[in-house]
Design an enzyme around this catalytic site. Sequence first.
Site, PDB file in Angstrom:
ATOM      1  N   GLY A 156       0.823  -1.203   0.000  1.00 59.32           N
ATOM      2  CA  GLY A 156       0.000   0.000   0.000  1.00 59.32           C
ATOM      3  C   GLY A 156       0.864   1.262   0.000  1.00 59.32           C
ATOM      4  O   GLY A 156       1.494   1.563  -1.001  1.00 59.32           O
TER       5      GLY A 156
ATOM      6  N   SER B 160       6.693  -4.480  -1.910  1.00 62.40           N
ATOM      7  CA  SER B 160       6.345  -3.117  -2.265  1.00 62.40           C
ATOM      8  C   SER B 160       6.456  -2.226  -1.020  1.00 62.40           C
ATOM      9  O   SER B 160       7.526  -2.128  -0.422  1.00 62.40           O
ATOM     10  CB  SER B 160       4.955  -3.090  -2.903  1.00 62.40           C
ATOM     11  OG  SER B 160       4.722  -1.881  -3.568  1.00 62.40           O
ATOM     12  N   TRP B 161       5.365  -1.582  -0.592  1.00 60.07           N
ATOM     13  CA  TRP B 161       5.423  -0.810   0.655  1.00 60.07           C
ATOM     14  C   TRP B 161       5.793  -1.705   1.836  1.00 60.07           C
ATOM     15  O   TRP B 161       6.478  -1.271   2.768  1.00 60.07           O
ATOM     16  CB  TRP B 161       4.092  -0.113   0.917  1.00 60.07           C
ATOM     17  CG  TRP B 161       4.003   0.444   2.306  1.00 60.07           C
ATOM     18  CD1 TRP B 161       3.315  -0.070   3.360  1.00 60.07           C
ATOM     19  CD2 TRP B 161       4.673   1.612   2.794  1.00 60.07           C
ATOM     20  NE1 TRP B 161       3.510   0.696   4.479  1.00 60.07           N
ATOM     21  CE2 TRP B 161       4.333   1.735   4.151  1.00 60.07           C
ATOM     22  CE3 TRP B 161       5.526   2.554   2.215  1.00 60.07           C
ATOM     23  CZ2 TRP B 161       4.818   2.787   4.948  1.00 60.07           C
ATOM     24  CZ3 TRP B 161       6.010   3.596   3.010  1.00 60.07           C
ATOM     25  CH2 TRP B 161       5.654   3.703   4.350  1.00 60.07           C
TER      26      TRP B 161
ATOM     27  N   ASP C 148       9.186  -4.652 -13.672  1.00 53.01           N
ATOM     28  CA  ASP C 148       8.368  -3.985 -12.654  1.00 53.01           C
ATOM     29  C   ASP C 148       8.314  -2.499 -12.988  1.00 53.01           C
ATOM     30  O   ASP C 148       9.312  -1.788 -12.884  1.00 53.01           O
ATOM     31  CB  ASP C 148       8.996  -4.214 -11.275  1.00 53.01           C
ATOM     32  CG  ASP C 148       8.131  -3.721 -10.130  1.00 53.01           C
ATOM     33  OD1 ASP C 148       7.313  -2.815 -10.347  1.00 53.01           O
ATOM     34  OD2 ASP C 148       8.302  -4.248  -9.007  1.00 53.01           O
TER      35      ASP C 148
ATOM     36  N   HIS D 299       5.450  -6.214 -11.266  1.00 55.98           N
ATOM     37  CA  HIS D 299       5.347  -5.913  -9.834  1.00 55.98           C
ATOM     38  C   HIS D 299       4.427  -6.868  -9.086  1.00 55.98           C
ATOM     39  O   HIS D 299       4.609  -7.093  -7.892  1.00 55.98           O
ATOM     40  CB  HIS D 299       4.836  -4.480  -9.656  1.00 55.98           C
ATOM     41  CG  HIS D 299       4.879  -3.980  -8.245  1.00 55.98           C
ATOM     42  ND1 HIS D 299       6.063  -3.764  -7.571  1.00 55.98           N
ATOM     43  CD2 HIS D 299       3.884  -3.656  -7.377  1.00 55.98           C
ATOM     44  CE1 HIS D 299       5.800  -3.323  -6.353  1.00 55.98           C
ATOM     45  NE2 HIS D 299       4.486  -3.248  -6.212  1.00 55.98           N
TER      46      HIS D 299
END
Length: 317
Positions: A46, A114-115, A269, A297
């Site tokens: 996120g 990711s986050w 990505d 990604h």
Amino acid sequence: MARMDELYPPIAPRAEGFLETGDGHRIRCQEAGNPAGKPVVVLHGGPGSGIAPMARRHFDPSAYRIVLFDQRGSGQSTPDAGDLTANTLWHLVADMELLRERLGIERWQLFGGSWGATLALAYAETHPSRVSEIILRGVFTVRQSELDWIYRGGAAHLFPREWEAFLAPLPASLRDDPLSGYAVLLDDPAEDVRHRAAVAWSTWEGATVSVLPQEAFVRQYADPAFALTFARLAVHYFTRGAWLDDGQLIRDAGKLAGIPGVIVQGRYDTVCPPVTAYEVHRAWPGSELKLLEGAGHAVTDPGVLAALRAATDSFRE
């Protein structure tokens, strides 16, 4: 695309509850797998996406004690993303340490994409003695160059139609800096303005997340119930550089020396280009970089699930 047999079978949580942080937040937490197994904490993306049931399936349930939680403002944690009080990267790091202590865990494996990779690096560089291993996917460190790539026109060269839709809610005066422009729109007093902006912001990521277009991702990210939290938290964090010095997580990756780790990164990505994963790998002594030639990604892109399972299996003893 992804083969679901590269995951372990679905598993239900065996325990669930809330962690009181002491500053008005209640963090929803889950445990699954073997209560006497190797501890691992799953850090969702996120910011704002929340616990995903599939995340429990990356781990051998007979070998791992799997801990998951909704970060501040996400999922069922309260208050929700409408209240951004006391919600920074360093609050999340402190929440993890409080959760580890409450669960009586001495050291745990970190697993984040990711986050979630951002949060994993921030926690590990702050509390390296509490980390047994780290598995990262689609690495993001919130450098200005990374934000400029995805929100100031870099990825637009690959997705021009989708970029045009991303810019559509912004008046011309706000288009030079779309990230700051979206901060204005998401704080607009008119509900319809906020909703339109949130859906456009979120749809941009849904359109760029996979190496091949997937309508299911676009629908998921365009769902207003998801988009409002996702957009509001992302803009809150990214307009502030996630409260990091620019390049801090790569600069301090030497603190991870002695912590085994695997970085799984898609060659194509377009959300978090592989240069960041490569630079983290170069700065983190002993890390292993697995660059997947057919992946972008998304965790469901070709080869990603298999690479993540191989990593968790390699560390389960």
